[in-house]
Design an enzyme around this catalytic site. Sequence first.
Site, PDB file in Angstrom:
ATOM      1  CG  HIS A   1     -54.974 -17.942  -5.294  1.00  0.00           C
ATOM      2  ND1 HIS A   1     -54.587 -16.966  -5.709  1.00  0.00           N
ATOM      3  CD2 HIS A   1     -53.770 -18.945  -5.664  1.00  0.00           C
ATOM      4  CE1 HIS A   1     -53.502 -17.217  -6.774  1.00  0.00           C
ATOM      5  NE2 HIS A   1     -53.266 -18.131  -6.512  1.00  0.00           N
TER       6      HIS A   1
ATOM      7  CG  ASP B   1     -47.511 -17.369  -6.282  1.00  0.00           C
ATOM      8  OD1 ASP B   1     -47.691 -18.403  -5.906  1.00  0.00           O
ATOM      9  OD2 ASP B   1     -47.848 -17.331  -7.639  1.00  0.00           O
TER      10      ASP B   1
ATOM     11  CG  HIS C   1     -50.741 -17.816 -10.295  1.00  0.00           C
ATOM     12  ND1 HIS C   1     -50.073 -19.481  -9.712  1.00  0.00           N
ATOM     13  CD2 HIS C   1     -50.920 -18.480 -11.688  1.00  0.00           C
ATOM     14  CE1 HIS C   1     -49.485 -20.280 -10.477  1.00  0.00           C
ATOM     15  NE2 HIS C   1     -50.366 -20.225 -11.332  1.00  0.00           N
TER      16      HIS C   1
ATOM     17  CG  ASP D   1     -45.661 -19.721  -8.569  1.00  0.00           C
ATOM     18  OD1 ASP D   1     -45.254 -18.637  -8.653  1.00  0.00           O
ATOM     19  OD2 ASP D   1     -46.686 -20.389  -8.293  1.00  0.00           O
TER      20      ASP D   1
HETATM   21  C1  OKP Z   1     -52.039 -20.972  -6.904  1.00  0.00           C
HETATM   22  B1  OKP Z   1     -50.629 -20.177  -6.730  1.00  0.00           B
HETATM   23  C2  OKP Z   1     -53.726 -22.797 -15.368  1.00  0.00           C
HETATM   24  C3  OKP Z   1     -54.707 -23.159 -14.581  1.00  0.00           C
HETATM   25  C4  OKP Z   1     -54.537 -22.530 -13.246  1.00  0.00           C
HETATM   26  C5  OKP Z   1     -54.704 -22.671 -10.365  1.00  0.00           C
HETATM   27  C6  OKP Z   1     -53.122 -22.387 -10.568  1.00  0.00           C
HETATM   28  C7  OKP Z   1     -52.607 -22.209  -8.618  1.00  0.00           C
HETATM   29  C8  OKP Z   1     -52.148 -21.862  -8.431  1.00  0.00           C
HETATM   30  N1  OKP Z   1     -54.324 -23.639 -16.560  1.00  0.00           N
HETATM   31  N2  OKP Z   1     -54.147 -23.665 -11.660  1.00  0.00           N
HETATM   32  O1  OKP Z   1     -50.891 -18.881  -6.718  1.00  0.00           O
HETATM   33  O2  OKP Z   1     -48.821 -21.153  -6.987  1.00  0.00           O
HETATM   34 ZN    ZN Z   2     -49.099 -19.614  -7.911  1.00  0.00          ZN
END
Ligand code: OKP
Ligand code: ZN
Length: 343
Positions: free
Chosen positions: A160, A196, A198, A285
């Site tokens: 990120h 990932d 996200h 994840d």
């Molecule tokens: C980091 B990685 C959702 C809140 C999200 C941040 C997630 C960061 C993920 N309710 N919070 O890509 O695993």
């Molecule tokens: Zn993630």
Amino acid sequence: MKTVFSPRHAGHSGQTELVGGEIVPGFENPSRARFIRERIDAVGLGPVIEPGPHDIALAKRVHKPDYVDFLPNAWPMWRVAGHSTPAMPFVWPAPGLRSDVPPDTIEALLGYYSFDAGATFVEGTWEAIKSSFDTALTAASLVKEGERSAFALCRPPGHHAGSASMGGYCYINNAAVAAQWFRDQGAQRVTILDVDYHHGNGTQEIFYARGDVQVINLHGDPLTEYPHFLGHADEHGTGDGEGFNHNYPLPAGTDWAAWNAALEDALRQLSGFAPEVVIVSLGVDTFERDPISHFRLRSDDYPKMGSRLAKIGLPTLFVMEGGYAVEEIGINAVGVLTGFESG
Ligand code: OKP
Ligand code: ZN
């Protein structure tokens, strides 16, 4: 497969995050790396070595220098300002405000150098960030020296983190640093494949106008999933980077069959690009019981992922990103690696 891992990640602990207006313990905690480390031994993946120190100037090849210089100063400045709780950003120069004048106080600098409240600092955070950066580069060197693959057990994660912004538990973009390092070492084309859950918004941003590093992302649809403001299917790159960014936003409930179909399409793009090295931003994840995500991959899907990635037939660097079902994170992450070894 060799793993690079530093115990110095553990100082990044006790940090907090904002969830629905409440400040809670961070999902991104030291036990994540511990469980993966233990699983590596349990299955006999291979030797685990500590990273050597690398010049932080290498981070400035993909991040703005002033941003990188800010990171070690954040916690000391926060303390001098009289705080002792974790440092968390809370005010941002959104469109309509000025971002051309760097502010003087740590409270404002935290927002100036972030896109959300998800990258917080405690006493050991900088040491962990630096160890994660060193880990990625040490593992990249193993691949450069001829290993078929290597695993950078990075913590904190990186995908990120943008050219001048932290967020989503990420500070230095370890995969992006490694990609740039391979380029600097003579590789003509490098692909970053981000699996990932996200979207890797930071990686996309860093290479968006470049045609030498292809960036491919499979992830939860940003219309509903974090990081919300990047990762749509129509983002293909710009200028020299036009056609070298590929996004596969997928709906909640995506299982292995649908995920794998997207992977096959992604790998056709990868083959067409003909990179000399592949960097996998490895988040697990996507797991069905991940507490903050909504895909439905099962533990026995991860070895399949790994064996498919092995069939690409290219030198491959795995860089650890997310995964928050800590009891299963070792089984799932190391499952990808053992699948790669047998594939
Ligand atoms: C980091 B990685 C959702 C809140 C999200 C941040 C997630 C960061 C993920 N309710 N919070 O890509 O695993
Ligand atoms: Zn993630």
